[in-house]
Design a protein around this motif. Structure first.
Motif, PDB file in Angstrom:
ATOM      1  N   THR A  68       0.858  -0.863   0.096  1.00  0.00           N
ATOM      2  CA  THR A  68      -0.107  -0.270  -0.048  1.00  0.00           C
ATOM      3  C   THR A  68       1.325   1.420   0.014  1.00  0.00           C
ATOM      4  OG1 THR A  68       0.065   0.242   1.708  1.00  0.00           O
ATOM      5  CG2 THR A  68      -1.758  -0.915   0.866  1.00  0.00           C
ATOM      6  N   PHE A  69       0.319   2.582  -0.029  1.00  0.00           N
ATOM      7  CA  PHE A  69       0.964   3.589  -0.568  1.00  0.00           C
ATOM      8  C   PHE A  69       1.491   3.945   0.727  1.00  0.00           C
ATOM      9  CE2 PHE A  69       1.293   8.097   0.882  1.00  0.00           C
ATOM     10  CZ  PHE A  69       1.984   8.668  -0.180  1.00  0.00           C
ATOM     11  N   ASP A  70       1.375   3.347   2.267  1.00  0.00           N
ATOM     12  CA  ASP A  70       1.565   4.138   3.343  1.00  0.00           C
ATOM     13  C   ASP A  70       2.472   3.481   3.957  1.00  0.00           C
ATOM     14  OD1 ASP A  70      -0.175   2.002   3.861  1.00  0.00           O
ATOM     15  OD2 ASP A  70      -0.806   3.255   5.719  1.00  0.00           O
ATOM     16  N   ARG A  71       2.402   2.076   3.184  1.00  0.00           N
ATOM     17  CA  ARG A  71       4.164   0.883   3.653  1.00  0.00           C
ATOM     18  C   ARG A  71       4.784   1.407   3.045  1.00  0.00           C
ATOM     19  NH1 ARG A  71       2.607  -5.639   3.207  1.00  0.00           N
ATOM     20  NH2 ARG A  71       4.456  -6.117   4.309  1.00  0.00           N
ATOM     21  N   THR A  98       8.206   1.993   4.734  1.00  0.00           N
ATOM     22  CA  THR A  98       8.964   1.049   4.960  1.00  0.00           C
ATOM     23  C   THR A  98       9.921   0.939   3.641  1.00  0.00           C
ATOM     24  OG1 THR A  98       6.792  -0.400   3.692  1.00  0.00           O
ATOM     25  CG2 THR A  98       7.052  -0.209   6.080  1.00  0.00           C
ATOM     26  N   VAL A  99       9.590   1.419   2.718  1.00  0.00           N
ATOM     27  CA  VAL A  99      10.705   1.440   1.901  1.00  0.00           C
ATOM     28  C   VAL A  99      11.227   2.314   1.323  1.00  0.00           C
ATOM     29  CG1 VAL A  99      10.372   1.414  -0.510  1.00  0.00           C
ATOM     30  CG2 VAL A  99       9.319  -1.089   0.566  1.00  0.00           C
ATOM     31  N   VAL A 100      10.706   3.594   1.544  1.00  0.00           N
ATOM     32  CA  VAL A 100      11.853   5.056   1.445  1.00  0.00           C
ATOM     33  C   VAL A 100      12.464   5.631   2.945  1.00  0.00           C
ATOM     34  CG1 VAL A 100      10.762   7.210   0.776  1.00  0.00           C
ATOM     35  CG2 VAL A 100       9.386   5.376  -0.854  1.00  0.00           C
ATOM     36  N   PHE A 101      11.045   5.703   3.673  1.00  0.00           N
ATOM     37  CA  PHE A 101      12.163   5.990   4.505  1.00  0.00           C
ATOM     38  C   PHE A 101      13.522   5.716   5.321  1.00  0.00           C
ATOM     39  CE2 PHE A 101      12.266   6.372   9.307  1.00  0.00           C
ATOM     40  CZ  PHE A 101      11.615   7.953   9.149  1.00  0.00           C
ATOM     41  N   PRO A 102      13.279   4.241   4.728  1.00  0.00           N
ATOM     42  CA  PRO A 102      14.704   3.350   5.797  1.00  0.00           C
ATOM     43  C   PRO A 102      15.803   3.912   4.159  1.00  0.00           C
ATOM     44  CG  PRO A 102      13.472   1.731   5.327  1.00  0.00           C
ATOM     45  CD  PRO A 102      12.689   3.102   5.474  1.00  0.00           C
ATOM     46  N   VAL A 103      15.636   4.513   2.965  1.00  0.00           N
ATOM     47  CA  VAL A 103      17.028   4.842   2.584  1.00  0.00           C
ATOM     48  C   VAL A 103      16.609   6.057   2.604  1.00  0.00           C
ATOM     49  CG1 VAL A 103      17.401   5.293  -0.452  1.00  0.00           C
ATOM     50  CG2 VAL A 103      15.620   3.072   0.192  1.00  0.00           C
ATOM     51  N   CYS A 104      16.264   6.955   3.439  1.00  0.00           N
ATOM     52  CA  CYS A 104      15.990   8.037   3.737  1.00  0.00           C
ATOM     53  C   CYS A 104      17.372   8.644   5.028  1.00  0.00           C
ATOM     54  CB  CYS A 104      14.911   8.775   3.983  1.00  0.00           C
ATOM     55  SG  CYS A 104      14.427   9.307   1.830  1.00  0.00           S
ATOM     56  N   MET A 105      17.579   7.358   5.394  1.00  0.00           N
ATOM     57  CA  MET A 105      18.151   7.491   7.060  1.00  0.00           C
ATOM     58  C   MET A 105      19.631   8.126   7.438  1.00  0.00           C
ATOM     59  SD  MET A 105      16.842   5.984   9.406  1.00  0.00           S
ATOM     60  CE  MET A 105      15.503   4.818   9.895  1.00  0.00           C
ATOM     61  N   PRO A 106      20.180   8.575   5.758  1.00  0.00           N
ATOM     62  CA  PRO A 106      21.151   9.198   5.806  1.00  0.00           C
ATOM     63  C   PRO A 106      20.812  10.461   6.038  1.00  0.00           C
ATOM     64  CG  PRO A 106      22.114   7.998   4.040  1.00  0.00           C
ATOM     65  CD  PRO A 106      20.846   8.010   4.540  1.00  0.00           C
TER      66      PRO A 106
END
Length: 277
Positions: free
Chosen positions: A179-182, A186-194
């Motif tokens: 889904t969009f929120d997932r 769970t996909v974009v947010f971890p990539v943005c960790m830096p």
């Protein structure tokens, strides 16, 4: 220019850089060992090392100056406001970088104004507004201004970073039934960790050291943040110089440690997206 000239220029440049570095580091070192002096020893010579280091100044800062209350207030503001700033900025940056919608240029302009307008020019109208709403001098008073002040810059940092993330990873997640929120968390947010680390550090530094809003919007002593506490500690105990310096050491230590360990992340996050067009 011959080799001798190149070496001479390099030597002079290195010497100047070292002098500049020492001029920036020495005040921190001076505060550290001066906080271990007695007031009498400090009055005799403000530069010399302490002959017999004591910790009485730190005890006085907590017992007499009630430093623990100010420490809690600053920690409370940082722990509550910074995660909200990062979360809201991440969502705003994602929508601005991934979607085109009606009114987007206007909203972008409004967000940019938040960085262009001097925030301290808003002190008086904000004070009047919060006073009318009965929101002055509360534990939660500073949270809304801190979030609003830091939101524009942090949002643009996320926007620049997310633009460089390939949209294909989100499309693959949608194909797998996400889904969009997932996908967002769970996909974009971890990539943005830096960038999340960078935004967190920058906002902690700002909220920890902010003074004008904390001074104007809260008047109760139990709500003083560390910068405000240092001001009133100086006026109330004007002769206790070493006690004030001990308070300065405690106040600046968390931000110094943060910057020493995460300075590279700050630089990487601030320059993210600056190379690609």
């Amino acid at each position: 220019m011959n080799k001798l000239g190149v070496r001479l220029v390099g030597t002079v440049t290195n010497a100047l850089v070292m002098l500049f570095s020492l001029s920036a580091i020495f005040p921190l070192i001076w505060m550290g060992y001066t906080s271990l002096k007695t007031n009498k020893e400090f009055s005799l010579n403000i530069v010399n090392l302490p002959t017999k280091p004591v910790l009485d100044n730190y005890v006085s800062a907590f017992d007499v100056g009630d430093l623990s209350s100010a420490l809690f207030s600053s920690s409370f503001n940082a722990v509550i406001s910074v995660p909200l700033i990062v979360l809201f900025s991440f969502v705003i940056g994602y929508f601005f970088s991934r979607f085109n919608f009606r009114g987007k240029p206007l909203l972008m302009a409004v967000l940019m104004l938040g960085m262009l307008i001097p925030v301290h020019s808003l002190l008086v109208p904000l004070f009047v507004q919060l006073n009318t709403l009965g929101m002055l001098d509360h534990r939660l008073t500073l949270l809304l201004p801190y979030i609003a002040i830091n939101l524009p810059l942090t949002s643009f940092l996320f926007l620049s970073f997310i633009r460089d993330i390939p949209a294909e990873i989100e499309e693959a997640a949608y194909i797998d039934g996400s889904t969009f929120d997932r996908t967002l968390f769970t996909v974009v947010f971890p990539v943005c960790m830096p960038m999340i680390a960078t935004a967190t550090i920058l906002n902690v530094l700002h909220t920890w050291n902010e003074m004008p809003f904390a001074l104007i919007l809260n008047k109760s002593a139990e709500l003083f943040t560390l910068p405000v506490w240092l001001t009133f500690f100086s006026s109330q105990y004007s002769t206790d110089y070493t006690g004030k310096i001990a308070g300065l050491v405690i106040t600046s230590l968390p931000t110094v440690i943060l910057y020493l360990f995460f300075s590279q992340k700050i630089m990487n996050g601030m320059t993210a997206g600056a190379v690609k067009g």
